[in-house]
Write a protein that holds these residues in place. Sequence first.
Motif, PDB file in Angstrom:
ATOM      1  N   GLN A  80     -19.164 -81.363 -62.059  1.00  0.00           N
ATOM      2  CA  GLN A  80     -18.707 -82.563 -62.766  1.00  0.00           C
ATOM      3  C   GLN A  80     -19.887 -83.291 -63.417  1.00  0.00           C
ATOM      4  O   GLN A  80     -19.777 -83.813 -64.537  1.00  0.00           O
ATOM      5  CB  GLN A  80     -17.979 -83.504 -61.792  1.00  0.00           C
ATOM      6  N   GLU A 140     -28.772 -69.780 -57.261  1.00  0.00           N
ATOM      7  CA  GLU A 140     -27.468 -70.201 -57.765  1.00  0.00           C
ATOM      8  C   GLU A 140     -27.651 -71.008 -59.055  1.00  0.00           C
ATOM      9  O   GLU A 140     -28.562 -71.820 -59.166  1.00  0.00           O
ATOM     10  CB  GLU A 140     -26.772 -71.056 -56.698  1.00  0.00           C
ATOM     11  N   HIS A 151     -20.016 -70.705 -63.005  1.00  0.00           N
ATOM     12  CA  HIS A 151     -20.832 -70.592 -61.795  1.00  0.00           C
ATOM     13  C   HIS A 151     -21.397 -69.183 -61.694  1.00  0.00           C
ATOM     14  O   HIS A 151     -20.690 -68.192 -61.870  1.00  0.00           O
ATOM     15  CB  HIS A 151     -19.988 -70.898 -60.553  1.00  0.00           C
ATOM     16  N   CYS A 192     -27.542 -83.492 -59.653  1.00  0.00           N
ATOM     17  CA  CYS A 192     -27.108 -82.127 -59.315  1.00  0.00           C
ATOM     18  C   CYS A 192     -27.870 -81.547 -58.129  1.00  0.00           C
ATOM     19  O   CYS A 192     -27.463 -80.520 -57.573  1.00  0.00           O
ATOM     20  CB  CYS A 192     -27.327 -81.201 -60.517  1.00  0.00           C
ATOM     21  N   HIS A 193     -28.996 -82.149 -57.787  1.00  0.00           N
ATOM     22  CA  HIS A 193     -29.888 -81.606 -56.761  1.00  0.00           C
ATOM     23  C   HIS A 193     -30.442 -80.247 -57.208  1.00  0.00           C
ATOM     24  O   HIS A 193     -30.553 -79.309 -56.396  1.00  0.00           O
ATOM     25  CB  HIS A 193     -29.176 -81.445 -55.399  1.00  0.00           C
ATOM     26  N   ALA A 244     -25.624 -79.832 -55.508  1.00  0.00           N
ATOM     27  CA  ALA A 244     -24.728 -80.856 -54.960  1.00  0.00           C
ATOM     28  C   ALA A 244     -23.276 -80.418 -55.091  1.00  0.00           C
ATOM     29  O   ALA A 244     -22.922 -79.692 -56.031  1.00  0.00           O
ATOM     30  CB  ALA A 244     -24.944 -82.184 -55.687  1.00  0.00           C
ATOM     31  N   PRO A 245     -22.405 -80.836 -54.176  1.00  0.00           N
ATOM     32  CA  PRO A 245     -20.978 -80.447 -54.261  1.00  0.00           C
ATOM     33  C   PRO A 245     -20.332 -80.827 -55.590  1.00  0.00           C
ATOM     34  O   PRO A 245     -19.470 -80.115 -56.096  1.00  0.00           O
ATOM     35  CB  PRO A 245     -20.341 -81.212 -53.092  1.00  0.00           C
ATOM     36  N   GLY A 246     -20.739 -81.953 -56.167  1.00  0.00           N
ATOM     37  CA  GLY A 246     -20.143 -82.390 -57.437  1.00  0.00           C
ATOM     38  C   GLY A 246     -20.977 -82.019 -58.644  1.00  0.00           C
ATOM     39  O   GLY A 246     -20.846 -82.637 -59.717  1.00  0.00           O
ATOM     40  N   ALA A 247     -21.833 -80.986 -58.516  1.00  0.00           N
ATOM     41  CA  ALA A 247     -22.754 -80.629 -59.601  1.00  0.00           C
ATOM     42  C   ALA A 247     -22.015 -80.224 -60.878  1.00  0.00           C
ATOM     43  O   ALA A 247     -22.470 -80.519 -61.986  1.00  0.00           O
ATOM     44  CB  ALA A 247     -23.680 -79.501 -59.150  1.00  0.00           C
ATOM     45  N   ARG A 269     -33.009 -75.830 -52.669  1.00  0.00           N
ATOM     46  CA  ARG A 269     -31.890 -76.319 -51.861  1.00  0.00           C
ATOM     47  C   ARG A 269     -30.604 -76.061 -52.627  1.00  0.00           C
ATOM     48  O   ARG A 269     -30.628 -75.734 -53.811  1.00  0.00           O
ATOM     49  CB  ARG A 269     -32.033 -77.812 -51.571  1.00  0.00           C
ATOM     50  N   ARG A 270     -29.460 -76.230 -51.966  1.00  0.00           N
ATOM     51  CA  ARG A 270     -28.183 -75.971 -52.617  1.00  0.00           C
ATOM     52  C   ARG A 270     -27.878 -77.070 -53.638  1.00  0.00           C
ATOM     53  O   ARG A 270     -28.292 -78.215 -53.476  1.00  0.00           O
ATOM     54  CB  ARG A 270     -27.066 -75.901 -51.574  1.00  0.00           C
TER      55      ARG A 270
END
Length: 546
Positions: free
Chosen positions: A263, A232, A223, A162-163, A258-261, A255-256
């Motif tokens: 899922q 976030e 979200h 997920c970062h 991940a785009p697929g976090a 940091r942001r």
Amino acid sequence: MTSGTTGSGPDHVTLRRILAHDEDGVLRLLIAPAGQDLAVHGVIIGDEGAARPHDGRIVLAAGLPPDLTAAPAAVREAARRGAAAVVLREAEGGTVPAEALVAAEECGIALLARAAWADWGDTLALLRSATAFASAGRGDPMADSAAGGGLSALASATARDCHGSITVEDTQFRVLAHSATGPDADGVRRSTILTGRVPDRRVAELRRSGLLRALWTSEAVIHRPADGESPERLVVAVRSGGEMLGSLWAAADGRRLAPGAAQVLRRAAALAVPHLLRHRLRESGTARREAYALRGLLHGDGDRRAHLWSLGLPSDTPYAVVVAVRGDAEVAGADRTLEVLAAQAAASRTTARILREQDQVAVLLPVTDHAADRCEALALARELDALAAGIPDTAPVWIGAGQTVRSGLEASLSYRRALLVVRALREREARGRDPRPVRHAGPGDVETTIDALRMLDAVRPVWEAGAGPVHELIRADLAAGGDLVRSLAAYLETAGDVPGAARRLMLHPNTLRYRLRRVRERFGLDLDDPDTRLVLALAVRLTGVI
């Protein structure tokens, strides 16, 4: 009778896996003629109903009588219908009829015993948890991490994908696992990790914002955008069927995400199900085992040393028991009052053990200062009495402190004495012995009344086995409403003072004299005879009529 599989995913789990999963000892294997690798395809509760096939399920023999005399027949019937195993309730001492074992061996069906401290709900939870672990699967790094390292490994793997930072929480907002916390973590996360639970102010904020309602009613990943110093976040509920088990939170950590976090978090929630089921099973099993041990200790049942060990208490420490007993259960709020008293005892005496049973709360109190033992138990009784008195419109509660005993092995002595104190308080209040109700005491405060109650208990069998004019009087008058019995009670308690007894009964003295004359003339009783007065006094007290 209900039936079904124990969980989603594969439709079976082996008996060996169930037993290996049972870390708390809910089940004990008695015999498995076909071995432990047989497949279990679900569970059936009860032993009655339509004679349909059991198709490899475990039968929980919940409907058998306590003596288990019907167990052999239940085992044979379950085997005839194709069951994989039968679970019997384990009696005190762990005995199961030998005939049931013989029946299981002859029929080739596995037989297990449920621990005496557990209930059928614990057994169902165990089967459900074991099946969930079997269905979790492998084949991707996250699943392999969860299978090999538990929730902490799952949190770390999820954080990597997920970062962000991950916390796994139960429904009480307690942290069950978390990933490593980076230097840029926000203050809420740091506080949550340090204390092991979400701060109360944070929970209140989530309620006000509607996020908790959305979490508990939705299966979606929710979200929450960054807001000021709050980064976030993503959150998803962990569910098994329709039951909420907990939640997974992902927070951006410098940091942001991940785009697929989203899922990734959804997959992690599915993999967390068996772990949260096991957590719930352990928690409920621990609470039930402790309640079973405390009940056995107070009632003097079973192995008292084992009970103390289960409670994590030393045997060589002095203890005292405080008991709070409620009055009329029909009064609104009666149960709530006992719940409040139990919570107060737990909060104010962190070393105490509390047992909530039907109409009472019992507190086992370790006594640290033997010289002040009586004060310590009485102090708790006084606190609980003051708290109960401040709750409006509820049933009365009487609180008794038992004597301090030298060891936890003697806790039942203090418990019985505390109950006697409560009984004495209720007796004194019912008989108007105190100018105003006294609702808490220790043994020394009501010792004379306790002695009288114990003497009455001892003489009751003699009275019930006897006969004669006093018995005839009591029997006939109680059937007619009890006026003579009440009149005799007042007359004897005032030492024959007719005007005083009449005032207590709110009668004219001549009315009382007339009733006493009826006692003499109708039943032939001489109220001037000391033996007659003694038997009458005991008989009237034993009737319970005031």
